[in-house]
Write a protein that holds these residues in place. Structure first.
Motif, PDB file in Angstrom:
ATOM      1  N   LYS A 200       0.807  -1.369  -0.102  1.00 18.07           N
ATOM      2  CA  LYS A 200       0.022  -0.096  -0.028  1.00 18.07           C
ATOM      3  C   LYS A 200       1.062   1.177   0.028  1.00 18.07           C
ATOM      4  CE  LYS A 200      -3.940  -2.135   2.348  1.00 18.07           C
ATOM      5  NZ  LYS A 200      -4.860  -2.111   3.555  1.00 18.07           N
ATOM      6  N   ILE A 201       0.589   2.181  -0.927  1.00 15.70           N
ATOM      7  CA  ILE A 201       1.161   3.444  -0.962  1.00 15.70           C
ATOM      8  C   ILE A 201       0.727   4.285   0.345  1.00 15.70           C
ATOM      9  CG2 ILE A 201       1.819   5.354  -2.188  1.00 15.70           C
ATOM     10  CD1 ILE A 201       1.528   3.523  -4.602  1.00 15.70           C
ATOM     11  N   ARG A 202       1.431   4.723   1.187  1.00 13.99           N
ATOM     12  CA  ARG A 202       1.036   5.722   2.195  1.00 13.99           C
ATOM     13  C   ARG A 202       1.967   6.689   2.333  1.00 13.99           C
ATOM     14  NH1 ARG A 202       0.279   0.397   5.026  1.00 13.99           N
ATOM     15  NH2 ARG A 202      -2.119   0.303   5.595  1.00 13.99           N
ATOM     16  N   LEU A 203       1.650   8.003   2.165  1.00 14.68           N
ATOM     17  CA  LEU A 203       2.383   9.340   2.199  1.00 14.68           C
ATOM     18  C   LEU A 203       2.205   9.841   3.566  1.00 14.68           C
ATOM     19  CD1 LEU A 203       1.957  10.157  -1.489  1.00 14.68           C
ATOM     20  CD2 LEU A 203       3.684   8.606  -0.559  1.00 14.68           C
ATOM     21  N   TYR A 204       2.866  11.091   3.615  1.00 16.22           N
ATOM     22  CA  TYR A 204       3.000  11.645   5.025  1.00 16.22           C
ATOM     23  C   TYR A 204       1.761  12.159   5.548  1.00 16.22           C
ATOM     24  CZ  TYR A 204       3.944  15.509   8.093  1.00 16.22           C
ATOM     25  OH  TYR A 204       4.022  16.248   9.413  1.00 16.22           O
ATOM     26  N   ASN A 205       0.484  12.657   4.978  1.00 18.31           N
ATOM     27  CA  ASN A 205      -0.501  12.758   5.579  1.00 18.31           C
ATOM     28  C   ASN A 205      -1.292  11.642   6.088  1.00 18.31           C
ATOM     29  OD1 ASN A 205      -0.056  15.561   5.116  1.00 18.31           O
ATOM     30  ND2 ASN A 205      -1.448  15.818   3.202  1.00 18.31           N
ATOM     31  N   GLU A 206      -1.046  10.476   5.335  1.00 18.19           N
ATOM     32  CA  GLU A 206      -1.863   9.452   5.834  1.00 18.19           C
ATOM     33  C   GLU A 206      -1.156   8.941   7.065  1.00 18.19           C
ATOM     34  OE1 GLU A 206      -3.525   5.057   4.124  1.00 18.19           O
ATOM     35  OE2 GLU A 206      -2.578   6.432   2.969  1.00 18.19           O
ATOM     36  N   TRP A 207       0.019   9.017   6.964  1.00 22.19           N
ATOM     37  CA  TRP A 207       0.852   8.320   8.286  1.00 22.19           C
ATOM     38  C   TRP A 207       0.717   9.163   9.463  1.00 22.19           C
ATOM     39  CZ3 TRP A 207       2.110   3.841   8.960  1.00 22.19           C
ATOM     40  CH2 TRP A 207       2.879   3.011   8.020  1.00 22.19           C
ATOM     41  N   VAL A 208       0.546  10.509   9.380  1.00 22.85           N
ATOM     42  CA  VAL A 208       0.033  11.225  10.615  1.00 22.85           C
ATOM     43  C   VAL A 208      -1.194  10.977  11.123  1.00 22.85           C
ATOM     44  CG1 VAL A 208      -0.662  13.747  11.160  1.00 22.85           C
ATOM     45  CG2 VAL A 208       1.387  13.463   9.576  1.00 22.85           C
ATOM     46  N   LYS A 209      -2.248  10.564  10.225  1.00 26.35           N
ATOM     47  CA  LYS A 209      -3.533  10.237  10.675  1.00 26.35           C
ATOM     48  C   LYS A 209      -3.476   8.794  11.448  1.00 26.35           C
ATOM     49  CE  LYS A 209      -6.130  12.631   7.166  1.00 26.35           C
ATOM     50  NZ  LYS A 209      -6.976  12.462   5.753  1.00 26.35           N
ATOM     51  N   ILE A 210      -2.599   7.887  10.793  1.00 28.69           N
ATOM     52  CA  ILE A 210      -2.583   6.422  11.248  1.00 28.69           C
ATOM     53  C   ILE A 210      -1.711   6.614  12.642  1.00 28.69           C
ATOM     54  CG2 ILE A 210      -1.159   4.343  11.062  1.00 28.69           C
ATOM     55  CD1 ILE A 210      -1.650   4.449   7.995  1.00 28.69           C
ATOM     56  N   LEU A 211      -0.613   7.448  12.802  1.00 27.66           N
ATOM     57  CA  LEU A 211       0.003   7.368  14.089  1.00 27.66           C
ATOM     58  C   LEU A 211      -1.121   8.295  15.127  1.00 27.66           C
ATOM     59  CD1 LEU A 211       3.496   9.039  13.220  1.00 27.66           C
ATOM     60  CD2 LEU A 211       2.979   6.338  13.560  1.00 27.66           C
ATOM     61  N   ASN A 212      -1.666   9.132  14.818  1.00 24.59           N
ATOM     62  CA  ASN A 212      -2.946   9.624  15.856  1.00 24.59           C
ATOM     63  C   ASN A 212      -3.755   8.306  16.295  1.00 24.59           C
ATOM     64  OD1 ASN A 212      -1.928  12.137  16.086  1.00 24.59           O
ATOM     65  ND2 ASN A 212      -3.153  12.592  14.071  1.00 24.59           N
ATOM     66  N   LYS A 213      -4.437   7.720  15.074  1.00 24.01           N
ATOM     67  CA  LYS A 213      -5.409   6.543  15.476  1.00 24.01           C
ATOM     68  C   LYS A 213      -4.621   5.561  16.511  1.00 24.01           C
ATOM     69  CE  LYS A 213      -8.204   6.874  11.606  1.00 24.01           C
ATOM     70  NZ  LYS A 213      -8.641   6.148  10.473  1.00 24.01           N
ATOM     71  N   ALA A 214      -3.281   5.252  16.238  1.00 22.61           N
ATOM     72  CA  ALA A 214      -2.616   4.306  16.974  1.00 22.61           C
ATOM     73  C   ALA A 214      -2.066   4.845  18.478  1.00 22.61           C
ATOM     74  CB  ALA A 214      -1.405   3.806  16.249  1.00 22.61           C
ATOM     75  N   ASN A 215      -2.418   6.290  18.768  1.00 19.93           N
ATOM     76  CA  ASN A 215      -1.790   6.801  19.997  1.00 19.93           C
ATOM     77  C   ASN A 215      -0.408   6.796  19.926  1.00 19.93           C
ATOM     78  OD1 ASN A 215      -2.778   8.319  22.043  1.00 19.93           O
ATOM     79  ND2 ASN A 215      -2.288   6.787  23.428  1.00 19.93           N
ATOM     80  N   LEU A 216       0.241   7.240  18.736  1.00 22.12           N
ATOM     81  CA  LEU A 216       1.721   7.250  18.783  1.00 22.12           C
ATOM     82  C   LEU A 216       2.065   8.939  18.298  1.00 22.12           C
ATOM     83  CD1 LEU A 216       2.341   3.703  16.973  1.00 22.12           C
ATOM     84  CD2 LEU A 216       3.160   4.559  19.360  1.00 22.12           C
ATOM     85  N   GLN A 217       3.218   9.076  18.704  1.00 22.37           N
ATOM     86  CA  GLN A 217       4.009  10.508  18.125  1.00 22.37           C
ATOM     87  C   GLN A 217       4.888  10.267  17.410  1.00 22.37           C
ATOM     88  OE1 GLN A 217       3.979  12.741  21.612  1.00 22.37           O
ATOM     89  NE2 GLN A 217       5.881  11.515  22.446  1.00 22.37           N
ATOM     90  N   GLY A 218       5.259  10.846  16.201  1.00 28.25           N
ATOM     91  CA  GLY A 218       6.348  10.245  15.147  1.00 28.25           C
ATOM     92  C   GLY A 218       7.228  11.398  14.841  1.00 28.25           C
ATOM     93  N   ASP A 219       8.317  11.229  14.722  1.00 28.17           N
ATOM     94  CA  ASP A 219       9.227  12.271  14.174  1.00 28.17           C
ATOM     95  C   ASP A 219       9.597  11.846  12.767  1.00 28.17           C
ATOM     96  OD1 ASP A 219       9.812  13.790  16.191  1.00 28.17           O
ATOM     97  OD2 ASP A 219      11.361  12.424  16.857  1.00 28.17           O
ATOM     98  N   PHE A 220       9.439  12.489  11.564  1.00 26.92           N
ATOM     99  CA  PHE A 220       9.508  12.071  10.358  1.00 26.92           C
ATOM    100  C   PHE A 220      11.017  12.417   9.613  1.00 26.92           C
ATOM    101  CE2 PHE A 220       5.207  11.797  11.056  1.00 26.92           C
ATOM    102  CZ  PHE A 220       4.885  10.967  10.226  1.00 26.92           C
ATOM    103  N   TYR A 221      11.604  11.433   9.185  1.00 27.97           N
ATOM    104  CA  TYR A 221      13.001  12.045   8.543  1.00 27.97           C
ATOM    105  C   TYR A 221      12.826  11.460   6.741  1.00 27.97           C
ATOM    106  CZ  TYR A 221      14.504  11.876  13.144  1.00 27.97           C
ATOM    107  OH  TYR A 221      14.778  12.316  14.746  1.00 27.97           O
ATOM    108  N   GLY A 222      13.833  12.418   6.269  1.00 29.03           N
ATOM    109  CA  GLY A 222      13.865  12.304   4.546  1.00 29.03           C
ATOM    110  C   GLY A 222      14.886  11.286   4.095  1.00 29.03           C
ATOM    111  N   TYR A 223      15.776  11.093   5.046  1.00 32.12           N
ATOM    112  CA  TYR A 223      16.915  10.086   4.810  1.00 32.12           C
ATOM    113  C   TYR A 223      17.419   9.777   6.195  1.00 32.12           C
ATOM    114  CZ  TYR A 223      20.628   7.694   2.158  1.00 32.12           C
ATOM    115  OH  TYR A 223      21.531   6.929   1.918  1.00 32.12           O
TER     116      TYR A 223
END
Length: 248
Positions: A200-223
């Motif tokens: 499944k192709i999941r990009l930044y905005n979807e991952w933000v929503k998924i982390l919120n639903k999972a009650n997680l907070q995340g740092d995003f890196y590009g490399y």
């Protein structure tokens, strides 16, 4: 229901397209040190290459995977290095059924989190059940907001005297089908293998929503150099997630 091992055709040659990456190694060393990590569970350990890396960096590593063929290759690699790293057959959507202990870090790398048959919320919730309260979950993927603007149709990963690997990609909405063609240039009988994987192709905005639903907070890196994720330019999406606790 008999479970098919979809990695059986590629397990033996899987590592042929993996190369040393000092920046990636440095990333794990730094992120583990910053978060006081001692114990690491690689819950999609594949052939065990990262288990050897984590062990060499001084961390207590354990591996699990759902593929018997991958676990067999991981055990071979561990034996060849004279190490004792525990391996378990486990679906990372149900880690709590296998592990009674908890870990400081759980990694699920190389797009494993996006496989088509994975319920991502179930997987992340399962990881949290065996994660220490201040622990981290790390996962990554090659699909980014930038690369999906003009998604590649093919990629030649390796092409040398002994081995060639070609990836051919097809896209249907949010599903990417990856056909892996391996050509072994020797006198072996089985000198050609083909495997197909759907993610499944999941990009930044979807991952933000998924982390919120999972009650997680995340740092995003590009490399792996800790460069912050940038929708316009980043060619990799790496997430380091932690449990979110409600303030009292």
């Amino acid at each position: 229901m008999i479970q098919v091992d979809k990695y059986s055709n590629i397990a033996e040659t899987y590592d042929y397209a993996l190369f040393e990456n000092p920046e990636r190694e440095n990333f794990f060393m730094k992120i583990f040190k910053q978060n006081n990590v001692n114990t690491v569970l690689d819950c999609a350990c594949g052939t065990g290459k990262d288990l050897i890396l984590f062990n060499s960096l001084g961390f207590d590593a354990i591996g699990s995977d759902i593929s018997d063929s991958m676990l067999s290759m991981a055990q071979k690699r561990i034996n060849e290095n004279g190490l004792r790293i525990p391996l378990y057959k486990a679906d990372y959507q149900f880690l709590q059924n296998i592990f009674s202990k908890s870990f400081d870090a759980i990694v699920c790398l190389s797009n494993a989190i996006n496989e088509i048959d994975v319920d991502v919320l179930k997987a992340l919730n399962s990881m949290q059940t065996v994660l220490n309260d201040k622990g981290i979950i790390i996962f990554d993927q090659g699909q980014t907001d930038s690369s999906m603007q003009n998604p590649p149709k093919y990629s030649v990963e390796v092409n040398n005297r002994d081995f060639s690997r070609l990836y051919a990609m097809d896209y249907r909405r949010n599903i990417m089908t990856v056909n892996v063609f391996d050509l072994i240039h020797t006198d072996r009988k089985n000198d050609f293998n083909h495997s197909e994987f759907k993610v499944k192709i999941r990009l930044y905005n979807e991952w933000v929503k998924i982390l919120n639903k999972a009650n997680l907070q995340g740092d995003f890196y590009g490399y792996w150099d800790f460069d912050p994720y940038n929708k316009i330019s980043s060619q990799r999406l790496i997430i380091v997630a932690k449990k979110r606790f409600k303030s009292i």
